[in-house]
Design an enzyme around this catalytic site. Structure first.
Site, mmCIF file in Angstrom:
data_model
loop_
_atom_site.group_PDB
_atom_site.id
_atom_site.type_symbol
_atom_site.label_atom_id
_atom_site.label_comp_id
_atom_site.label_asym_id
_atom_site.label_seq_id
_atom_site.Cartn_x
_atom_site.Cartn_y
_atom_site.Cartn_z
ATOM 1 N N ASP B 60 0.814 -1.219 0.000
ATOM 2 C CA ASP B 60 0.000 0.000 0.000
ATOM 3 C C ASP B 60 0.854 1.279 0.000
ATOM 4 O O ASP B 60 1.885 1.343 0.683
ATOM 5 C CB ASP B 60 -0.885 0.042 1.264
ATOM 6 C CG ASP B 60 -1.921 -1.070 1.284
ATOM 7 O OD1 ASP B 60 -1.686 -2.114 0.652
ATOM 8 O OD2 ASP B 60 -2.957 -0.886 1.956
ATOM 9 N N HIS B 62 -1.076 4.679 -0.444
ATOM 10 C CA HIS B 62 -2.029 5.614 0.152
ATOM 11 C C HIS B 62 -1.641 7.083 0.036
ATOM 12 O O HIS B 62 -1.652 7.829 1.032
ATOM 13 C CB HIS B 62 -2.301 5.236 1.609
ATOM 14 C CG HIS B 62 -3.200 4.040 1.734
ATOM 15 N ND1 HIS B 62 -4.469 4.013 1.214
ATOM 16 C CD2 HIS B 62 -2.991 2.810 2.282
ATOM 17 C CE1 HIS B 62 -5.026 2.829 1.448
ATOM 18 N NE2 HIS B 62 -4.139 2.073 2.078
ATOM 19 N N ASP B 88 -3.859 -0.077 -3.665
ATOM 20 C CA ASP B 88 -4.027 0.980 -2.658
ATOM 21 C C ASP B 88 -3.041 2.129 -2.861
ATOM 22 O O ASP B 88 -2.264 2.481 -1.970
ATOM 23 C CB ASP B 88 -3.954 0.400 -1.232
ATOM 24 C CG ASP B 88 -5.260 -0.269 -0.838
ATOM 25 O OD1 ASP B 88 -6.099 -0.500 -1.729
ATOM 26 O OD2 ASP B 88 -5.440 -0.570 0.366
ATOM 27 N N ASP B 91 -6.170 7.413 -1.459
ATOM 28 C CA ASP B 91 -6.883 7.585 -0.179
ATOM 29 C C ASP B 91 -5.923 7.775 0.997
ATOM 30 O O ASP B 91 -4.794 7.307 0.962
ATOM 31 C CB ASP B 91 -7.809 6.401 0.126
ATOM 32 C CG ASP B 91 -9.096 6.418 -0.683
ATOM 33 O OD1 ASP B 91 -9.455 7.508 -1.173
ATOM 34 O OD2 ASP B 91 -9.720 5.353 -0.827
ATOM 35 N N ARG B 92 -6.460 8.416 2.012
ATOM 36 C CA ARG B 92 -5.772 8.644 3.290
ATOM 37 C C ARG B 92 -4.696 9.741 3.212
ATOM 38 O O ARG B 92 -4.721 10.655 4.001
ATOM 39 C CB ARG B 92 -5.097 7.361 3.821
ATOM 40 C CG ARG B 92 -6.036 6.174 3.915
ATOM 41 C CD ARG B 92 -6.593 6.027 5.291
ATOM 42 N NE ARG B 92 -7.102 4.711 5.566
ATOM 43 C CZ ARG B 92 -7.938 4.465 6.571
ATOM 44 N NH1 ARG B 92 -8.323 5.428 7.353
ATOM 45 N NH2 ARG B 92 -8.379 3.250 6.774
ATOM 46 N N ASN B 120 -8.315 -2.705 -2.792
ATOM 47 C CA ASN B 120 -9.704 -2.420 -2.421
ATOM 48 C C ASN B 120 -10.008 -0.927 -2.434
ATOM 49 O O ASN B 120 -11.167 -0.533 -2.531
ATOM 50 C CB ASN B 120 -10.042 -3.018 -1.048
ATOM 51 C CG ASN B 120 -9.213 -2.431 0.065
ATOM 52 O OD1 ASN B 120 -7.992 -2.337 -0.036
ATOM 53 N ND2 ASN B 120 -9.854 -2.008 1.142
ATOM 54 N N HIS B 121 -8.988 -0.072 -2.357
ATOM 55 C CA HIS B 121 -9.238 1.376 -2.421
ATOM 56 C C HIS B 121 -9.381 1.884 -3.852
ATOM 57 O O HIS B 121 -9.780 3.034 -4.050
ATOM 58 C CB HIS B 121 -8.134 2.150 -1.698
ATOM 59 C CG HIS B 121 -8.342 2.179 -0.216
ATOM 60 N ND1 HIS B 121 -8.950 3.224 0.440
ATOM 61 C CD2 HIS B 121 -8.059 1.264 0.739
ATOM 62 C CE1 HIS B 121 -9.013 2.960 1.740
ATOM 63 N NE2 HIS B 121 -8.480 1.776 1.954
ATOM 64 N N HIS B 170 -3.696 -8.135 -3.832
ATOM 65 C CA HIS B 170 -3.797 -7.108 -2.793
ATOM 66 C C HIS B 170 -4.210 -7.658 -1.423
ATOM 67 O O HIS B 170 -3.554 -7.414 -0.423
ATOM 68 C CB HIS B 170 -4.771 -6.008 -3.197
ATOM 69 C CG HIS B 170 -4.899 -4.952 -2.141
ATOM 70 N ND1 HIS B 170 -3.887 -4.062 -1.881
ATOM 71 C CD2 HIS B 170 -5.881 -4.684 -1.240
ATOM 72 C CE1 HIS B 170 -4.242 -3.278 -0.872
ATOM 73 N NE2 HIS B 170 -5.448 -3.640 -0.460
ATOM 74 N N ARG B 217 -13.668 -6.557 8.876
ATOM 75 C CA ARG B 217 -13.785 -5.441 7.925
ATOM 76 C C ARG B 217 -15.157 -5.368 7.271
ATOM 77 O O ARG B 217 -15.485 -4.358 6.649
ATOM 78 C CB ARG B 217 -12.758 -5.602 6.796
ATOM 79 C CG ARG B 217 -11.306 -5.442 7.197
ATOM 80 C CD ARG B 217 -10.474 -5.588 5.943
ATOM 81 N NE ARG B 217 -9.052 -5.750 6.172
ATOM 82 C CZ ARG B 217 -8.152 -4.782 6.026
ATOM 83 N NH1 ARG B 217 -8.542 -3.573 5.708
ATOM 84 N NH2 ARG B 217 -6.869 -5.029 6.200
ATOM 85 N N HIS B 244 -2.352 -4.740 1.994
ATOM 86 C CA HIS B 244 -3.671 -4.583 2.611
ATOM 87 C C HIS B 244 -3.668 -4.381 4.117
ATOM 88 O O HIS B 244 -4.622 -3.851 4.665
ATOM 89 C CB HIS B 244 -4.534 -5.800 2.246
ATOM 90 C CG HIS B 244 -6.001 -5.642 2.481
ATOM 91 N ND1 HIS B 244 -6.688 -4.494 2.177
ATOM 92 C CD2 HIS B 244 -6.935 -6.504 2.969
ATOM 93 C CE1 HIS B 244 -7.974 -4.658 2.473
ATOM 94 N NE2 HIS B 244 -8.146 -5.862 2.957
#
Lengths: 327, 312
Positions: B60, B62, B88, B91-92, B120-121, B170, B217, B244
């Site tokens: 990831d 991010h 990923d 995001d964040r 998944n993002h 992922h 989750r 992940h």
């Protein structure tokens, strides 16, 4: 609100449940009694704390005092539920704490509230237990903060708390709640629930910024642009929710403030606190109340009602917010 | 594409490479052009891309643009180093757009040297909750670019297979997917579904359990050592690499070293204080962990303050 107590007391207390099952119900939520009453409640408390410090002496009813004691007791549970060690977000020790909360909360509410309100405990308990995060996902976010604010609204609706308590509700009770939540977040490393990170205000909270920006005024001790500068807020952070929240962010986050808190960085450019406070109210709707990922978890019962606001008139549903001194 | 337009495109790519070096996102028309180029490339790639070592795999990111530069300083730059990124990207962090742009420009320049897997993002739903949507709105003032990116996410490969024996993905395994061939026939060109095999590959986590358990989750599964060894045996794998999950030490082997989690976002969410890792495979069985830390504040450029719509 003149009739809400009577209305509520005619129906038995019930465990509140989520009702916004899918996104198509968002319109019904925005048209609901709960949405309207909660919006007025937040604004009424916003006005109540205008220009006040956390340490100011304000009327404190015995019930409110006992609710603070309740929070102190929940805090003491943390020592009995030590963290267990983690590999990512969320320490399983939190499940022990939450288990203890669920086990003790009804009794704690009975201890805190005069007997005439005990009929409502099951309903109140739903909001209280939802106020501190999710024990399955090990997370906490503005939805849990919202549950606590609804808990306070319920107490007002049954008149266990009254208008006289409105300032203390923010400055003493909510402020104590935030302290407890921060301790939980740090002890158990709770994951920010549905967090946009820096694209919203903060990973965990919203209301300290909203009500906190009402506490601060243009003739007060600090300007918006100084509110993110430690040299200015250092000695004021215990007295103002907004500054306490900024201080907390800087304690738990590392890296440049403009990256990890870019929205707070940007709005420090707003010239006046009143403008900032208005923006906060709009943003609270846009980013919290009107967002399905948060709204889907809101609990409804007899006190917080999913029923639509009767049309055409919405008058008399909620006690008119009290005129506040200094305004 | 004729020779003339191809050389124009190359000129554009080189220009974008220079642009993104300074953490500047591309003008809207350029970014759309980049998306079109990458769509064509993704379209040709398999659900499970075959890759040959040597290759470096990453977890990831991010949106931590400055830390991604540190990643490349640590692992080497393409085309000299071949990369697999296990999703990923967004995001964040504050710089999702710049991070994604950086990877896409590298992909446009050296399509065979960098593989971008979906995480998944990389989804409409998740990016609307965790920041990338808001970032696009803020930086471009509209949602067009976000829509372009989401379209691109739909086309991203799901997995990569190094030397026929190391699977990169992922999230993790799915009770609905027993073979890599089953992964190859997924209709991947869609928003990540809420349940089922495709969803699980993006969302699942390994855990110290025997078989399967519900994931906290709310999507994917927790999978234990037994389904892992069964899957490895059935597909003749020596290792499963996945991302992940935050790992404080950057990398974590499990299940008798048959599965590894690689995490490449140092000081995740500006608060976790973790180290980041990448894993360099010299051959399928000979790999080396490389660690790196977050870039210090003084090496990041301070953006100017902009106005947030709520406060106009």
């Amino acid at each position: 609100m003149s009739d809400s107590k009577a209305e509520a007391s005619t129906v038995p207390s019930q465990k509140p449940v989520p009702k916004i099952k899918d996104i198509s119900l968002m319109k019904a939520w925005k048209d609901s009694k709960a949405y309207r009453e909660y919006t007025l409640f937040v604004q009424s408390l916003n006005r109540a704390v205008h220009g006040l410090k956390n340490s100011d002496t304000v009327p404190l009813s015995p019930t409110l005092d006992k609710l603070i004691i309740l929070l102190n007791q929940l805090d003491s549970f943390i020592d009995q539920c030590p963290p267990k060690g983690r590999s990512r977000f969320g320490d399983a020790g939190y499940r022990d704490w939450h288990g203890k909360l669920e086990q003790e909360s009804q009794q704690l509410l009975k201890d805190a509230l005069p007997e005439q309100y005990h009929n409502y405990i099951e309903e109140l308990n739903g909001y209280l237990c939802d106020s501190f995060g999710n024990s399955t996902r090990l997370d906490y976010g503005t939805g849990h903060e919202l549950a606590f604010a609804l808990f306070m609204l319920c107490l007002c609706k049954i008149e266990a708390l009254t208008e006289q308590d409105s300032r203390a509700m923010v400055l003493k009770l909510f402020s104590r709640y935030i302290d407890l939540c921060r301790k939980l977040q740090r002890t158990y490393y709770l994951e920010p629930a549905g967090s946009k990170g820096q694209w919203c205000l903060d990973d965990y909270q919203f209301l300290p910024f909203l009500w906190g920006s009402s506490q601060l005024t243009d003739d007060g001790p600090i300007e918006p642009k100084q509110a993110i500068d430690e040299r200015f807020y250092r000695d004021l952070s215990n007295d103002y929710l907004y500054l306490g929240a900024v201080k907390y962010i800087n304690e738990v986050k590392t890296g440049p403030f403009f990256e990890h808190s870019s929205t707070l960085y940007d709005i420090s450019n707003v010239a006046h606190w009143s403008k900032l406070n208005q923006g906060m109210v709009k943003m609270y709707h846009g980013e919290v109340l009107d967002k399905f990922p948060i709204a889907q978890h809101i609990l409804f019962g007899n006190l917080i009602s999913f029923d639509p606001v009767p049309k055409p008139t919405g008058e008399g549903l909620f006690k008119k917010p009290a005129p506040v001194a200094n305004q | 594409m004729n020779e003339n337009s191809s050389s124009n495109t190359n000129g554009d790519i080189d220009r974008w490479l220079e642009w993104i070096k300074d953490c500047k996102y591309l003008p809207e028309t350029d970014f759309k052009q980049l998306c079109t180029i990458i769509s064509d490339i993704f379209f040709e790639e398999s659900n499970v891309q075959p890759i040959f070592s040597p290759v470096t795999i990453c977890g990831d990111l991010h949106g931590q643009y400055y830390d991604v530069q540190e990643l490349f300083r640590t692992g080497g730059y393409p085309p000299d180093t071949q990369y697999i990124f296990m999703g990923d990207f967004v995001d964040r962090g504050y710089y999702s757009l710049e991070t994604l742009t950086q990877l896409l420009v590298f992909k446009a320049k050296w399509p065979d040297r960098i593989t971008l897997l979906r995480g998944n993002h990389e989804s409409r739903q998740v990016t609307q909750v965790y920041g990338f949507y808001d970032e696009c709105m803020k930086k471009y003032g509209n949602a067009n670019l976000w829509r372009f990116c989401c379209r691109l996410f739909d086309l991203m490969p799901i997995g990569a297979l190094i030397d026929n024996e190391v699977l990169c993905i992922h999230g993790g395994l799915s009770p609905d997917i027993g073979t890599i061939d089953q992964m190859r026939i997924i209709e991947r060109d869609q928003e990540i579904p809420h349940r089922g095999g495709f969803c699980d590959l993006m969302w699942s986590d390994p855990d110290d359990i025997d078989w399967w358990a519900i994931s906290p989750r709310g999507a994917g599964w927790l999978f234990g050592e037994k389904p892992t060894s069964q899957f490895m045996h059935n597909n003749q794998l020596s290792l499963i690499c996945r991302a992940h999950q935050l790992v404080q030490e950057g990398i974590k082997f499990m299940f008798d070293e048959h599965l590894v989690t690689v995490w490449s976002a140092p000081n995740y969410c500006y608060r976790c204080g973790n180290i980041a890792a990448i894993l360099a495979f010299h051959t399928a069985t000979n790999h080396e962990t490389k660690l790196f830390n977050a870039v210090p504040d003084n090496q990041r450029v301070i953006p100017s303050k902009t106005t947030t719509p709520y406060f106009l």
